[in-house]
Write an enzyme that holds these catalytic residues in place. Structure first.
Site, PDB file in Angstrom:
ATOM      1  N   GLU A 169      25.598  34.344  41.483  1.00 37.05           N
ATOM      2  CA  GLU A 169      26.959  34.208  40.956  1.00 37.05           C
ATOM      3  C   GLU A 169      26.923  33.641  39.526  1.00 37.05           C
ATOM      4  OE1 GLU A 169      29.707  35.336  41.597  1.00 37.05           O
ATOM      5  OE2 GLU A 169      31.169  34.009  40.694  1.00 37.05           O
ATOM      6  N   HIS A 226       6.109  36.937  42.508  1.00 36.91           N
ATOM      7  CA  HIS A 226       5.864  38.315  42.938  1.00 36.91           C
ATOM      8  C   HIS A 226       6.205  39.329  41.848  1.00 36.91           C
ATOM      9  CE1 HIS A 226       4.867  36.945  46.919  1.00 36.91           C
ATOM     10  NE2 HIS A 226       5.969  36.205  46.922  1.00 36.91           N
ATOM     11  N   LYS A 240      28.418  35.554  36.256  1.00 32.25           N
ATOM     12  CA  LYS A 240      29.405  34.952  35.339  1.00 32.25           C
ATOM     13  C   LYS A 240      28.919  35.101  33.900  1.00 32.25           C
ATOM     14  CE  LYS A 240      32.125  34.816  37.347  1.00 32.25           C
ATOM     15  NZ  LYS A 240      32.294  35.139  38.704  1.00 32.25           N
ATOM     16  N   LYS A 268      40.255  43.300  36.324  1.00 30.36           N
ATOM     17  CA  LYS A 268      40.303  42.300  37.398  1.00 30.36           C
ATOM     18  C   LYS A 268      40.326  42.950  38.785  1.00 30.36           C
ATOM     19  CE  LYS A 268      40.932  38.096  38.924  1.00 30.36           C
ATOM     20  NZ  LYS A 268      39.715  37.271  38.858  1.00 30.36           N
ATOM     21  N   TRP A 311      42.648  51.674  32.368  1.00 29.68           N
ATOM     22  CA  TRP A 311      41.205  51.440  32.481  1.00 29.68           C
ATOM     23  C   TRP A 311      40.613  52.832  32.642  1.00 29.68           C
ATOM     24  CZ3 TRP A 311      37.119  52.077  36.013  1.00 29.68           C
ATOM     25  CH2 TRP A 311      35.986  51.300  35.743  1.00 29.68           C
ATOM     26  N   ASN A 323      47.992  55.672  38.662  1.00 30.18           N
ATOM     27  CA  ASN A 323      46.882  54.768  38.937  1.00 30.18           C
ATOM     28  C   ASN A 323      46.066  55.391  40.068  1.00 30.18           C
ATOM     29  OD1 ASN A 323      45.213  52.618  39.422  1.00 30.18           O
ATOM     30  ND2 ASN A 323      46.799  51.238  40.137  1.00 30.18           N
ATOM     31  N   GLY A 324      44.826  55.762  39.779  1.00 28.56           N
ATOM     32  CA  GLY A 324      43.999  56.374  40.810  1.00 28.56           C
ATOM     33  C   GLY A 324      43.156  57.485  40.227  1.00 28.56           C
ATOM     34  N   CYS A 337      44.173  50.134  36.239  1.00 28.63           N
ATOM     35  CA  CYS A 337      45.373  50.561  35.523  1.00 28.63           C
ATOM     36  C   CYS A 337      46.588  49.805  36.042  1.00 28.63           C
ATOM     37  CB  CYS A 337      45.649  52.051  35.641  1.00 28.63           C
ATOM     38  SG  CYS A 337      44.315  53.055  35.004  1.00 28.63           S
ATOM     39  N   ARG A 352      44.432  44.498  34.763  1.00 28.34           N
ATOM     40  CA  ARG A 352      44.081  45.689  35.536  1.00 28.34           C
ATOM     41  C   ARG A 352      43.386  46.753  34.688  1.00 28.34           C
ATOM     42  NH1 ARG A 352      46.817  45.640  40.391  1.00 28.34           N
ATOM     43  NH2 ARG A 352      46.342  47.837  40.690  1.00 28.34           N
ATOM     44  N   GLU A 378      29.050  38.809  32.687  1.00 24.99           N
ATOM     45  CA  GLU A 378      30.422  39.315  32.515  1.00 24.99           C
ATOM     46  C   GLU A 378      31.063  38.864  31.219  1.00 24.99           C
ATOM     47  OE1 GLU A 378      32.252  37.841  36.311  1.00 24.99           O
ATOM     48  OE2 GLU A 378      33.249  39.778  36.242  1.00 24.99           O
TER      49      GLU A 378
HETATM   50  C1  AGP Z   1      33.827  38.614  39.450  1.00 23.07           C
HETATM   51  O1  AGP Z   1      33.807  37.732  38.407  1.00 23.07           O
HETATM   52  C2  AGP Z   1      34.266  39.968  39.199  1.00 23.07           C
HETATM   53  N1  AGP Z   1      35.157  40.160  38.194  1.00 23.07           N
HETATM   54  C3  AGP Z   1      34.106  40.989  40.272  1.00 23.07           C
HETATM   55  O2  AGP Z   1      32.757  41.005  40.613  1.00 23.07           O
HETATM   56  C4  AGP Z   1      34.943  40.820  41.561  1.00 23.07           C
HETATM   57  O3  AGP Z   1      34.514  39.701  42.248  1.00 23.07           O
HETATM   58  C5  AGP Z   1      34.806  42.089  42.396  1.00 23.07           C
HETATM   59  O4  AGP Z   1      35.294  43.190  41.692  1.00 23.07           O
HETATM   60  C6  AGP Z   1      35.503  41.981  43.727  1.00 23.07           C
HETATM   61  O5  AGP Z   1      36.865  41.766  43.585  1.00 23.07           O
HETATM   62  P1  AGP Z   1      37.755  41.264  44.777  1.00 23.07           P
HETATM   63  O6  AGP Z   1      37.292  39.906  45.150  1.00 23.07           O
HETATM   64  O7  AGP Z   1      39.148  41.258  44.207  1.00 23.07           O
HETATM   65  O8  AGP Z   1      37.594  42.243  45.882  1.00 23.07           O
END
Ligand code: AGP
Length: 609
Positions: free
Chosen positions: A484, A507, A488, A604, A75, A99-100, A2, A27, A491
């Site tokens: 990773e 396995h 990507k 984010k 969010w 926010n929280g 948020c 956010r 996401e």
């Molecule tokens: C990565 O593409 C993400 N959006 C997510 O996994 C991110 O890396 C994770 O939430 C950790 O965030 P931070 O690095 O800000 O702690």
């Protein structure tokens, strides 16, 4: 999660609030809302489901005026995505953005319902605003005092801004669990979750600390700390350029951020490589050097992409520095009984520095007897930076795309420097350090080279964008790169992807192989390549559709496509091989037409556990 923006000024604040809250969409972007106090001292409130543009459309042709206001981008946590659940929430003359998460909101809600309050939303935030109203009605005390009194009744996180239509000259901000930053203007002041929201208005900021309550008026600010004592917090001048938060010539922030990697890495290395032989971190003092000399174990905790960077560094810490290293996802670390190794040092990794899981892990680690802690973070002034003993900034620059790219490669750059530094300190000889300095100097050029492969990668994306499932394989330090790469893709393209160590397929996952499941393998020329080739044969024999990124000629079979990459030094191969996977995910998402910078359901900065 948020985003919050609030302003108290002498001018009409509506456009400023809308533009600022739009910049906080990273956010959360489920819904957004805004409330002002008009000339008659009444609230005017607008709320919309979807992105901030929906709110802008709703307000566009209305002739509104207000010099004080609140805005919020949500969010969803408590309650579905709906207009009713969108902030600001109002109880009579009090409006709030929050926010929280309030963990005991259900009990408080039932208490307030018994007192006759009617709830229009399912949110925990509406509980706070009614509670404030109830306490003020009951006690007749000023709002500030009422706020201080109700905080002990709230369990959880509650960074919030409160506005009172009976007093349109001030806002009250409470900082708990998520960041709040005051932006100082000329006869106007602002408050936001992140300086990005206010960079076109001011460069002067005050970071509120945990437990702070601030009264913000257009001409002055008063801050009380967690002990209710008036406190002067430092004014910080931001050096982030407003232009940095534009897309420039790129279609998406993610694309821009992928192509920025050579420069981000250069910035990360700048002033940290001394005489081409030693790594120099001005942030580290005698205390840290003493810890590095004596440490026998490293524990790294992080989430998502940052966790993958940590996994790569485990290979470096163990193979280069001979230091045992464990890596754990923060949400797991925080909720189990831990056996802490002897002389262990604790490291967190985070782009935002606000990830609630990682912050919690850091707080827990402080009670467990680690030698000390360090955070590798991209955001100066963030909660992790403030709460850690030491910080090494990654200097990637602002990253806006929800999918992390440049923060990953700069984290790896700092981690490799740190490994070399520790080796230098421990072994009191700097040969390894010297070698790593040399390789790191080449790194930005290597990244520039690989980015030139974009056309080939785009062509690959065209071939496989419509697949439903994909597998990513890698061995050794390439396994985290496979993870990773899969993250990507998931996401931003919503394609199901899984990562495995190449040797693990036999396995079980081999059962998934058929011509509809592309298998993406990163296989740099190194001591593991022959083993990987063996695994490739096993997949070939079962008709798998294989795409290999490699700097080595790999014998072509019918169902194998090799994308030949330029040579790269073995040590930095993980930093290099993630680039084609970032591009592949980006181009696939581009063809699919998904919302690349703001993928569904994500945000984010993940400030909830
Ligand atoms: C990565 O593409 C993400 N959006 C997510 O996994 C991110 O890396 C994770 O939430 C950790 O965030 P931070 O690095 O800000 O702690």
């Amino acid at each position: 999660m948020c985003g919050i923006v609030a302003a108290v000024t002498q001018r009409n604040i509506i456009n400023c609030l809308l533009q600022s809250i739009k910049r906080l969409e990273y956010r959360g972007y489920d819904s957004s809302g805004l409330a002002l106090i008009n000339k008659n001292n009444n609230f005017i409130r607008f709320r919309s489901v979807g992105k901030v543009n929906e709110l802008i459309k709703k307000i566009k042709n209305k002739k509104l005026f207000g010099t004080i206001g609140l805005a919020h981008t949500r969010w969803a946590t408590h309650g579905k995505v709906s207009e009713e659940n969108t902030h600001p929430h109002i109880s009579s003359h009090i409006a709030i953005v929050h926010n929280g998460i309030i963990e005991n909101s259900l009990q408080l809600r039932s208490f307030l319902e018994k007192k006759g309050y009617i709830f229009y939303s399912e949110t925990d935030t509406e509980v706070i605003v009614h509670l404030l109203h109830w306490e003020q009605k009951k006690t007749g005390k000023p709002l500030l005092e009422v706020i201080s009194n109700i905080l002990i009744k709230l369990h959880g996180n509650y960074s919030m801004v409160i506005m009172d239509s009976n007093n349109s000259s001030k806002l009250i901000a409470v900082c708990s669990g998520s960041p709040l930053i005051i932006g100082l203007g000329v006869e106007e002041n602002f408050i936001a979750s992140d300086q990005i929201a206010l960079l076109n208005i001011t460069k002067r900021f005050i970071y509120l600390k945990e437990g702070d309550i601030a009264i913000i008026k257009s001409e002055k600010i008063k801050i009380f700390d967690k002990n209710n004592l008036i406190i002067q917090r430092k004014i910080v001048k931001s050096n982030i350029k407003y232009e940095c938060i534009n897309k420039g010539k790129y279609k998406h922030y993610m694309e821009k951020e992928i192509y920025e990697q050579p420069i981000s890495i250069r910035n990360t290395l700048k002033n940290r490589l001394k005489n081409n032989t030693t790594i120099y971190f001005p942030e580290l003092g005698l205390k840290e050097k003493n810890i590095f000399l004596h440490l026998e174990h490293i524990q790294i905790v992080a989430c998502g992409t940052s966790y993958h960077a940590a996994m790569v560094s485990k290979h470096w810490f163990e193979s280069i520095a001979n230091i045992p290293c464990d890596v754990e996802v923060a949400s797991e670390f925080s909720y189990r009984k831990l056996a802490v190794r002897k002389k262990s040092f604790f490291i967190t990794l985070s782009q935002s520095g606000e990830t609630a899981d990682t912050l919690r892990a850091l707080r827990i680690s402080k009670k467990l007897g680690y030698l000390g802690n360090l955070t590798i973070c991209n955001m100066q002034g963030s909660s992790l930076v403030q709460e850690s003993d030491t910080c090494l900034l990654t200097k990637a620059g602002i990253e806006i795309g929800v999918a992390s790219t440049k923060s990953f490669t700069t984290q790896l750059t700092v981690l490799l420097m740190l490994v070399a530094k520790i080796v230098g300190i421990k072994k009191k000889e700097n040969n390894i350090e010297k070698q790593i300095v040399k390789i790191l100097t080449i790194l930005p050029y290597r990244i520039e080279e690989i980015l030139k492969k974009n056309k080939e990668i785009k062509n690959l994306a065209k071939k496989i964008y419509n697949k439903k499932n994909m597998l990513f394989l890698g061995r050794g330090d390439q396994y985290p790169i496979a993870m990773e790469g899969a993250l990507k893709l998931k996401e931003i393209s919503y394609i199901h992807a899984e990562a495995y160590p190449s040797g693990e397929l036999k396995h079980g996952p081999l059962a998934l192989i058929d011509k509809n499941v592309p298998i993406i393998i990163t296989a740099p020329k190194n001591s593991l390549l022959e083993k990987t080739k063996q695994n490739i044969q096993e997949i070939c024999a079962r008709g798998g559709l294989i795409y290999i990124f490699s700097d080595e000629e790999i014998n072509l079979e019918k169902n194998i496509t090799v994308l030949k990459l330029p040579y790269v030094e073995e040590i930095i191969a993980p930093i290099f091989y993630i680039i084609p996977l970032q591009l592949l995910a980006y181009y696939i998402a581009l063809i699919k037409g998904t919302n690349i910078d703001q993928p569904r359901n994500l945000a984010k900065s993940v400030t909830v556990e």
